[in-house]
Scaffold this active site. Structure first.
Site, short mmCIF file in Angstrom:
data_model
loop_
_atom_site.label_atom_id
_atom_site.label_comp_id
_atom_site.label_asym_id
_atom_site.label_seq_id
_atom_site.Cartn_x
_atom_site.Cartn_y
_atom_site.Cartn_z
N ASP A 250 0.81 -1.22 0.00
CA ASP A 250 0.00 0.00 0.00
C ASP A 250 0.84 1.27 0.00
O ASP A 250 0.37 2.31 -0.44
CB ASP A 250 -0.96 0.00 1.19
CG ASP A 250 -2.17 -0.90 0.94
OD1 ASP A 250 -2.38 -1.30 -0.22
OD2 ASP A 250 -2.90 -1.19 1.90
N GLU B 165 3.21 0.77 -3.73
CA GLU B 165 2.43 0.73 -4.97
C GLU B 165 1.42 1.89 -5.03
O GLU B 165 1.31 2.58 -6.03
CB GLU B 165 1.67 -0.60 -5.07
CG GLU B 165 2.60 -1.81 -5.26
CD GLU B 165 1.87 -3.15 -5.27
OE1 GLU B 165 2.44 -4.13 -5.78
OE2 GLU B 165 0.74 -3.24 -4.72
N TYR C 22 -9.82 0.05 2.92
CA TYR C 22 -9.40 0.13 4.33
C TYR C 22 -9.00 1.53 4.73
O TYR C 22 -8.39 2.25 3.97
CB TYR C 22 -8.20 -0.79 4.58
CG TYR C 22 -8.60 -2.12 5.14
CD1 TYR C 22 -9.05 -2.21 6.46
CD2 TYR C 22 -8.55 -3.26 4.38
CE1 TYR C 22 -9.44 -3.44 6.98
CE2 TYR C 22 -8.94 -4.49 4.89
CZ TYR C 22 -9.38 -4.57 6.20
OH TYR C 22 -9.76 -5.77 6.71
#
Lengths: 688, 688
Positions: free
Chosen positions: A334, A337, A422
């Site tokens: 996370d 990328e 998230y």
């Protein structure tokens, strides 16, 4: 895991991320001169853009500039010795050279460019020809997510299912790397979801349809419609206050935090001074919030003492545990990328942060290099939860009743990064008693898999997750946040010591006891001696300055205490995601400081092959004793979803504490005084 | 570890623990009828005393009543089936018989007496003739601590050392058990400390002098003056606000919590109703705070559902790791020997608990059986720390910016037990999302050993601790709090399940992945299958109701998540303190509910021999599957003292979370609404 950039371009104008006007004066605009660790400013982003667009690199090619994309622009901080030397010099001494580092894509190639902002020159540039790729931009992901909506095979897939294209929203996913040796195209997968009655898109996947997008040509390169499963229903997935249906509840009375004299911290540019702490606050599009140069004032010594050179989330690895065709590749990085900072979204006053919070904007370079603003990206506030900093009641002295209690007030820096579904609430908490506590709260929405199952009784194959709603599987996964923690305990030269607690037998009948435990201090000489799975043995994990001791002769140190159960990876060592996310093999690694080792899973995370991770760096087994060392601690969660996590997940928290351990000569808050009492104003005699 | 009862008798009149006048009306006096789990009331303590003093037991002996001492008086709660049956009956049905349980010493013997308060009769009494002894009373300890001050050999020891008796304060310590088979006298050791310039007595031990007191005759039975070491200096040990010397600091601005509409919870007798929670609050002189009958309102089902039948600190075992003559025996059972409730002292408003706290008094029977009051023994407050209950920002939908954040407000029940030098801050926190969090904060003063050493360089023998000040060793030790957790998840019949996370290899080339993890549910059939050292394997620890499932078919459950590193005992299994504190061998035990198994280290902890501990109960390896089960989880700390812990220790926290796991059909706080905003009153238009 999935990026939030669908329609970002639209949003840019529409709602919140406003193009920063360079001529405007921002209240958070940095003070004259700035600090060498200040994040790249809006005008500097513009400067970086201008230098690159007018460079030999860009002008030598027969392409328009819009083919040149800025994948990453950030501060290239001064080398640590340079910065430390500047810090120890007179306040008027000239600043170290100020540099930016950019990764651009141009002509389907990746270039690394270092720019000297003082001299307005490119000091270094090179083609990066490896098989891995840099961070995705928000804009290219937004563009990619629109492609399926006008792609005939996809429209045909919708028609077959009886779904309306205007209710479809797509999201982009990194493809990972699974052992191929040839260099692969720069691709993402787009997966699509169905709104039609909800805004909770992530819980309504069009399971079975996979769109592969070639980012460099921005075209769909492959398309699969393999299986059809029911789209989970929209009922019960809504989470907006004004749209949820009764019954409501629970309710609580209003409650707030009040500081009549205002916040007790001072912001001097990006230096924050509060109570006995000083630190620098930075922001990076990849890392998010960066804490630097944290020093604490030692009341007894009457001086500031160095604790932390730098700390940030170096990577956030989220592998899913479903090996089937539609899910095997979901092994997201996370930060590397998607940009943990890029996914930082504006905090909501009074809800994300309490009433006494101060908000700070952040900036980053858009795909075109122009500066973009994230309003209220960070908040800073004094936290008072009714807890006790220290106390004692003494009833043992004749005629005296002694009770001394010091309430605990701490300072918190917060950001929230919403990486698609998230939400990660990242807190850095500074305690007057010397502790720094890193916390992460997990909320937001599960990454779910559409399924035909509506009851567990009917599940007749391995499901790889929990049935959390009808037609909805919450797939097992991990969250691994690797914290880069460059402690400089009273200076750079530090050692990592395991204070092992070992049982001793009493052998000589010298005692009625048969056993006790004592401390065996084991200093890690090289990297391999430091790696550990925390909790497998009783040990305190301490960073000491072996060159300094307290007056009593104890090594000056800080120790790391987990605040949540450690969780290292359960993947096989030879599995590709594990090779890429090798940092998860241990909860803690220790490396000698190396300016190039910033990103625990590599500078290039997209399609990385594990060539540039902490596991490869550490293969040299370098010396770490009495060196400038860096700790890399993973806050990990093995997440077995439960129905409570649906449709939005109540916060699950984890973290660690860095606690002074013989750093001070005594309790550093012994002489703290209780803050003045605060009374609700008596409105017959107006307050202020 | 050491009891706080020196001069308690003096304190009784003097300052805070006031004899409760039966005719007074207390605002916390319980409502008519009461609740079967209400703690023994002042009038009931008086009733117990009266019944026992006029009983055959007392009158048959030719002694004065002052030889009869009440070592323990507490509620003998109704048998669980009786109580559950009462709860499920109509509100007007008659209360179960109300009983008290008392342990008295009379004529150097221990008697157990059960009294029916409704019929005013003794329903059971027996002589307990075992070698162990009940809790100490505060009064006998206070008396014992005075004995040395008029004991000629002790005065001679002081004279030799040039110390003034008027500056000496003594403290009583339990003697432990170290393998002797004969029944020993009921003795304590008194150790003495030197004030002379400080009120921090614990840091100025008269190391080397041990006074042994026979409690039954209240005489010194043995005396040792073995070694003379310097008394640590008083400088720097003061901790009272108005006595500490500059430099002061750090300072913070005033901050408080405000609830303009008042606290949002209701107290109905000792039942507390808040948000979606209901529970009963009790107090016991041994356990301290007791949480019972916690139920949560399920918004979807529109009914209260049972979660927790009872929870409390069953024992607090604190073994020190110095096997030498003056220290080997320091292996304290703070609940079973000293009374974790007896050591509960009044909380300080605005400091121990925030401004919005409500305080509750507690009562216990003095040594003479008369009721004593602890004002402000407990506080209850809504905790708002600026945290987030759940949130999500959605930027993926064209034209929409969706951000929903629910601030976290929880309810906390707090008490502080100061067992001599240490202060234990005990919190029970109820979250709207269904979690119950147990926290313990350790503060107060270290148990230190006087030493000749003033610098670590000079230490030439094993020191068993850290030199934390000149002439002051902070001896290594543990704190083990065993929590009795009787979960009744939607009913009594529950099972304990380890959800083991196990790595699976992909063997058939069906995936590009090589591995993933999945969940293997292992239900513990018997006690031995449940014991675990937490953290040695990846597993979720879940209590499920195997007879109920969610609509989707998931087993309804709660799981236990450590909030601090688990710490089981490092002592040898055959060491005497370990035999007594055998519960520390594992972090978690599970037993079938048994009304007689309340105290994890035995009903009689003083001089216990391990005959009545969870280890002996569990030897039968009883069935625990689909039974009414009790969890015993230990929050443990291996404490290596550091200089920061001197002269008062900044709070170190630990605990665990009980979190719903497929207990609800979905997120139970999805439909919660944000509390009304609270504004600092504008005093030109008065508030309210």
């Amino acid at each position: 895991m999935a990026p939030p950039f669908t329609q970002l371009l639209l949003l840019l104008q529409l709602l919140l991320i406003t193009l920063f006007t360079l001529t405007s004066s921002s209240p958070h605009h940095q003070h004259r001169g700035g600090h060498p660790l200040d994040s790249i400013t809006p005008s500097e982003f513009a400067q970086v853009r201008s230098i690159i667009l007018s460079s030999r690199l860009a002008s030598n090619h027969h392409h328009h500039h819009h083919n040149l994309t800025f994948q990453y622009v950030g501060l290239d901080p001064p080398p640590k010795p340079t910065l430390l030397s500047w810090l120890s010099s007179s306040p008027t001494s000239s600043l170290p050279p100020r540099r930016a580092f950019a990764i651009i894509r141009f002509d389907k190639q990746t270039f690394e460019i270092t720019i000297d902002l003082s001299t307005n020159t490119i000091v270094f540039d090179q083609l990066y020809n490896g098989p891995e790729y840099p961070l995705f931009t928000g804009e290219e992901q937004a563009e990619a997510t629109l492609l399926p909506l006008s792609y005939p095979p996809f429209l045909e897939s919708l028609r077959k299912r009886g779904l309306k294209v205007e209710e479809v929203v797509c999201v982009t996913y990194s493809v990972g790397w699974f052992g191929g040796r040839a260099k692969a195209k720069r691709e993402m997968k787009a997966l699509c979801f169905y709104l039609n009655g909800t805004v909770n898109l992530y819980v309504r996947p069009l399971e079975g349809i996979t769109v592969v997008v070639d980012l460099d040509v921005m075209e769909i390169s492959r398309y699969y419609d393999r299986i059809t499963v029911p789209v989970p229903k929209a009922d019960g997935t809504e989470f907006r206050t004004f749209n949820v249906e009764p019954p409501f509840g629970p309710n609580v009375n209003g409650v707030t935090i009040v500081q009549p004299d205002g916040p007790g911290f001072v912001m001097d540019g990006h230096i924050i001074r509060w109570a006995n702490w000083n630190f620098h606050l930075g922001f990076d599009v990849r890392a998010g919030v960066i804490i630097s140069l944290a020093s604490i004032f030692d009341v007894q010594k009457q001086e500031f003492r160095r604790v932390l050179y730098k700390a940030y989330v170096s990577e956030l690895f989220v592998p899913y545990m479903d090996p089937t065709e539609e899910w095997y590749y979901k092994t997201f990085f996370d930060a590397g990328e998607f940009g943990f900072g890029l996914c930082t979204l504006p905090l909501e006053p009074l809800r994300d942060c309490p009433a006494n919070a101060v908000f700070i904007d952040a900036f980053y370079a858009g795909q075109d290099g122009k500066p973009l603003q994230i309003p209220n990206a960070l908040c800073v506030f004094e936290r008072y939860a009714g807890d006790v900093m220290w106390r004692h009641t003494e009833t043992g002295i004749p005629g005296q009743f002694i009770r001394e209690v010091r309430p605990e007030v701490t300072l918190v820096v917060r950001m929230v990064s919403t990486v698609g579904n998230y939400d990660y609430i990242i807190d850095w908490e500074f305690k007057q008693s010397g502790s720094i506590v890193a916390k992460v709260g997990l909320s937001g929405i599960l990454e779910v898999k559409g399924t035909a199952y509506t009851h567990t009784d009917k599940i007749n194959e391995e499901a790889f997750g929990t049935l959390i709603a009808e037609n909805t599987l919450g797939i097992y996964h991990d969250h691994f946040l690797s914290y880069h923690i460059d402690l400089d305990i009273d200076g750079e030269a530090n050692s990592f010591v395991k204070n092992k607690l070992v049982t001793k037998r009493v052998k000589d009948n010298s005692s009625l006891r048969k056993s006790y435990w004592t401390v065996e201090k084991v200093t890690a000489r090289t990297e391999s001696e430091a790696n550990i799975k925390v909790g497998t043995e009783a040990a305190e994990l301490v960073v000491v300055n072996p060159n300094k001791k307290t007056k009593l002769g104890n090594p000056i140190g800080y120790r790391l205490i987990p605040r949540s159960p450690p969780a290292s990876s359960l993947l096989s060592d030879d599995d590709y995601p594990q090779i890429r996310g090798a940092f998860t093999k241990y909860d803690l690694w220790v490396t000698p400081y190396n300016n190039s080792e910033k990103w625990v899973a590599g500078l290039y995370a997209d399609q990385s092959r594990g060539d540039d991770t902490i596991a490869t760096w550490s293969e040299r087994d370098r010396e770490i004793e009495n060196k400038d060392i860096v700790l890399w601690y993973t806050v990990g969660f093995h997440h077995v979803p439960s129905q409570e996590d649906f449709p939005v997940m109540p916060t699950l928290s984890g973290g660690f504490e860095l606690r002074p351990t013989n750093f001070f000569e005594a309790n550093p808050v012994l002489n703290s005084r209780v803050p003045m009492p605060v009374n609700w104003p008596n409105c017959t005699s107006p307050h202020k």
